[in-house]
Design a protein around this motif. Structure first.
Motif, PDB file in Angstrom:
ATOM      1  N   LYS A 175       0.850  -1.179   0.000  1.00 58.20           N
ATOM      2  CA  LYS A 175       0.000   0.000   0.000  1.00 58.20           C
ATOM      3  C   LYS A 175       0.891   1.234   0.000  1.00 58.20           C
ATOM      4  O   LYS A 175       1.847   1.314   0.766  1.00 58.20           O
ATOM      5  CB  LYS A 175      -0.911   0.010   1.229  1.00 58.20           C
ATOM      6  CG  LYS A 175      -1.911  -1.145   1.280  1.00 58.20           C
ATOM      7  CD  LYS A 175      -2.733  -1.083   2.560  1.00 58.20           C
ATOM      8  CE  LYS A 175      -3.699  -2.259   2.638  1.00 58.20           C
ATOM      9  NZ  LYS A 175      -4.475  -2.245   3.919  1.00 58.20           N
ATOM     10  N   THR A 208       1.974   4.997   0.793  1.00 59.88           N
ATOM     11  CA  THR A 208       1.730   5.936   1.880  1.00 59.88           C
ATOM     12  C   THR A 208       0.785   7.058   1.447  1.00 59.88           C
ATOM     13  O   THR A 208       0.728   7.415   0.257  1.00 59.88           O
ATOM     14  CB  THR A 208       3.059   6.543   2.374  1.00 59.88           C
ATOM     15  OG1 THR A 208       2.789   7.493   3.401  1.00 59.88           O
ATOM     16  CG2 THR A 208       3.811   7.240   1.248  1.00 59.88           C
ATOM     17  N   ASN A 209       0.084   7.629   2.411  1.00 57.83           N
ATOM     18  CA  ASN A 209      -0.794   8.772   2.100  1.00 57.83           C
ATOM     19  C   ASN A 209      -0.032  10.094   2.033  1.00 57.83           C
ATOM     20  O   ASN A 209      -0.586  11.113   1.624  1.00 57.83           O
ATOM     21  CB  ASN A 209      -1.938   8.871   3.112  1.00 57.83           C
ATOM     22  CG  ASN A 209      -1.465   9.070   4.546  1.00 57.83           C
ATOM     23  OD1 ASN A 209      -0.309   9.435   4.796  1.00 57.83           O
ATOM     24  ND2 ASN A 209      -2.352   8.819   5.495  1.00 57.83           N
ATOM     25  N   ASP A 231      -4.993   6.916   9.850  1.00 55.37           N
ATOM     26  CA  ASP A 231      -4.243   7.826   8.984  1.00 55.37           C
ATOM     27  C   ASP A 231      -2.760   7.837   9.337  1.00 55.37           C
ATOM     28  O   ASP A 231      -1.901   7.950   8.459  1.00 55.37           O
ATOM     29  CB  ASP A 231      -4.813   9.237   9.082  1.00 55.37           C
ATOM     30  CG  ASP A 231      -6.159   9.372   8.380  1.00 55.37           C
ATOM     31  OD1 ASP A 231      -6.460   8.520   7.514  1.00 55.37           O
ATOM     32  OD2 ASP A 231      -6.906  10.315   8.698  1.00 55.37           O
ATOM     33  N   ALA A 249      -1.356   4.735   7.864  1.00 54.82           N
ATOM     34  CA  ALA A 249      -1.258   4.835   6.407  1.00 54.82           C
ATOM     35  C   ALA A 249      -0.013   5.603   5.990  1.00 54.82           C
ATOM     36  O   ALA A 249       0.616   5.281   4.977  1.00 54.82           O
ATOM     37  CB  ALA A 249      -2.509   5.505   5.848  1.00 54.82           C
ATOM     38  N   GLY A 272       2.857   2.847   4.891  1.00 51.51           N
ATOM     39  CA  GLY A 272       2.733   2.791   3.439  1.00 51.51           C
ATOM     40  C   GLY A 272       4.078   2.890   2.745  1.00 51.51           C
ATOM     41  O   GLY A 272       5.027   3.467   3.274  1.00 51.51           O
TER      42      GLY A 272
END
Length: 613
Positions: free
Chosen positions: A264, A266-267, A282, A285, A289
């Protein structure tokens, strides 16, 4: 003295070749006399966990052996006595009474005063270099058999051939420009199939990329810098490795990498660390991520990963003789591990320096990570320095924007007024640009006068200045991608029509910029008031901005004039600093000023005046 690394590796390979179950021991060696008494070895070999580990050496205690879910790994914890002597000892791996593998481990003697080396600081000016794009000093390593990516200088994302030997060959040039420290973008192995030139996708944490040179050459670079009184800063990445790292083909344990194997991204929402309302989802993430799909995210909450990274940074510091570390993508790894790492590094090297990259233009976010910061969530980090992105943004905008109530030079003034947020703003690393953003010359509209003003500012305000290679010759770019920004330095390749080292083919404007940078930077080397003095500035008026660096006994006045005409600046407004000073010398022009009650500043320029009583 330490044994040359190549000789060490050859003897090691000869030894291990007969023991086919063993192929990696990391760190490959250690040192006596370290404050860190515990050493954890990562052992990799086919079914090595089926063996028992023994060793015998005075002052070395085998504390524990940890077997993990992958039978091809062991983690061996050693405790080193304070009086352990340099030398070799065998680590033996046995099945029952049968010896199946042996590793001859070495403890080296430390270099004199290794623990007390002085890190980069406000007395320095750092030259940032992208090694692949600076100088090709050894064309023989352009193509390395077995490595996935070869030379393609015509491709802006390809490898162009710059190397450590080229940097060594160019040290006189850098020294003559007045640089006192060098920061290289990462030089460790990046055996990736494409775009490996930048160095940020490590595939071996203990080996310099062969296309850049060798571990020995990396150490030689620092030795040559030491001879010149210059320092070396290593670019490190704790957040991730490259997808072709050797362990990605045989993972030690499931949680070695975050979000593996589903991956995944990262945000990139880094403010979740400071946000009192942020959700755990969050935060996870961001931290767990992957930075990009080619860069697996290391799990620093895994204690074996954390110990591996911490020891690796100590190993390189000791092996090369580093004076500093620049840590990439600072907010992306586990922040508690980052706190522990900085704490351990400064315990081992009290005068060392570490600078972190938190790319935010909000000083409240950047200041969160600096040593000594009181944070409401109780978080404490120990990084002495951070990259001052807020100031960079303010200067670029302030020089380019029109002078109005809230734009122009007032943006620079107000950026500095936020210094109350930092525990130590004088220890921030400041810069007009770097390898990840458009060159400052481009940011200010390719206006050489504005570039000069910006450079003069960064070399005289508070903090530790860093300048990107090529700034001194007005390097520019048409595209905005990293491959455009990180262009080849002219004269670094045989046959280049323009040569910045000799001046051949350089424009008059570029030569003038070289002299400008060298003049200020060489003056700055002995300008203690710039290194250690306080900063006092005055609100910009009429397109001019005046500030002072001062101590009880010295003062330097700097005036920036953005106007299209020269300005005669009356100095009575500044008497709280100028009182007692009657004359001065302007550094850039070399002119003496007999009466400082009024100072003339040429159009679109800066003046730097050493005040005299």
């Amino acid at each position: 003295m330490m044994k040359p690394f190549i000789t060490f590796c050859l003897s090691l390979l000869a030894l291990v070749a007969s023991a086919q179950n063993l192929d990696r021991v990391e760190p490959p060696n250690w040192w006596v006399g370290m404050k860190t008494t515990h050493l954890q070895l990562l052992i990799h070999g086919e079914n090595i966990s089926q063996t028992d580990v023994t060793l015998s050496y005075p002052g070395v205690e085998l504390e524990s052996v940890t077997k993990v879910e992958n039978p091809n790994y062991l983690f061996v914890d050693l405790k080193l006595a304070s009086n352990v002597e340099p030398g070799k000892f065998n680590i033996e791996f046995k099945k029952g009474k049968k010896l199946v593998a042996t590793y001859s481990y070495e403890l080296w003697e430390r270099e004199a005063n290794s623990a007390n080396r002085t890190g980069f600081n406000s007395s320095d000016v750092i030259c940032l270099i992208t090694p692949d794009r600076f100088v090709n000093g050894d064309p023989g390593n352009d193509e390395v058999p077995g490595m996935k990516e070869g030379l393609d200088r015509s491709y802006k994302w390809g490898r162009h051939g710059g190397d450590i030997r080229g940097i060594i060959n160019s040290l006189d040039y850098l020294q003559n420009l007045g640089y006192t420290a060098v920061w290289l973008n990462p030089v460790l192995e990046n055996d990736m199939p494409e775009s490996s030139y930048h160095g940020y996708a490590t595939t071996d944490f203990y080996k310099v990329d062969a296309r850049f040179g060798s571990n020995d050459e990396y150490r030689e670079l620092n030795e040559e810098l030491d001879k010149r009184g210059m320092k070396l800063i290593m670019d490190m990445i704790f957040n991730h490795c490259g997808s072709e790292h050797w362990w990605m083909h045989d993972m030690p344990m499931k949680d070695w990498i975050n979000n593996y194997p589903e991956m995944k991204i990262t945000n990139h929402r880094r403010t979740v660390h400071e946000d009192p309302h942020a959700s755990k989802a969050d935060i996870s993430a961001l931290v767990d991520g992957w930075f990009v799909s080619a860069m697996p995210d290391l799990n620093q909450r895994n204690p074996f990963v954390a110990r591996y990274l911490i020891q690796n940074s100590i190993w390189w510091t000791e092996y090369v003789g580093l004076e500093g570390i620049r840590q990439d993508t600072w907010p992306y790894p586990d922040k508690n591990m980052m706190s522990e790492w900085t704490k351990e590094m400064l315990e081992e090297y009290p005068n060392f320096n570490i600078v972190g990259e938190e790319w935010s233009v909000n000083p409240a976010i950047v200041s969160y990570w600096q040593k000594g910061k009181y944070n409401q969530d109780g978080y404490k980090n120990h990084a002495p320095s951070m990259m001052d992105f807020p100031l960079q943004s303010a200067v670029a905008s302030g020089l380019k924007n029109d002078e109005t109530w809230d734009t122009g030079l007032i943006q620079v003034y107000e950026a500095l007024s936020n210094d109350f947020l930092y525990p130590d703003p004088f220890h921030l690393t400041i810069f007009p640009d770097n390898h990840d953003m458009s060159r400052f010359y481009v940011q200010v509209g390719e206006d050489a006068d504005l570039l000069k003003m910006g450079v003069a500012f960064f070399l005289t305000t508070r903090g530790i200045p860093q300048i990107y290679y090529g700034t001194e010759i007005l390097m520019r770019h048409d595209g905005s991608e990293h491959g455009d920004i990180r262009a080849d330095f002219p004269g670094g390749w045989e046959g280049d029509k323009v040569n910045a080292f000799t001046g051949e083919g350089l424009s008059d404007a570029a030569k003038d910029m070289q002299k400008y940078v060298a003049n200020i930077q060489n003056w700055r080397k002995s300008a203690n008031v710039i290194h250690d003095g306080k900063l006092l500035h005055f609100i910009p008026e009429n397109g001019t901005y005046t500030y002072f660096r001062y101590t009880d006994n010295e003062a330097v006045m700097v005036i920036l004039n953005k106007n299209a005409e020269e300005k005669a600046i009356a100095t009575d407004r500044f008497k709280e600093v100028t009182n007692g000073y009657t004359s001065g010398k302007e550094i850039i022009s070399g002119k003496e000023i007999s009466d400082i009650s009024k100072v003339t500043v040429p159009a679109k320029s800066a003046v730097i005046v050493e005040l005299k009583r």
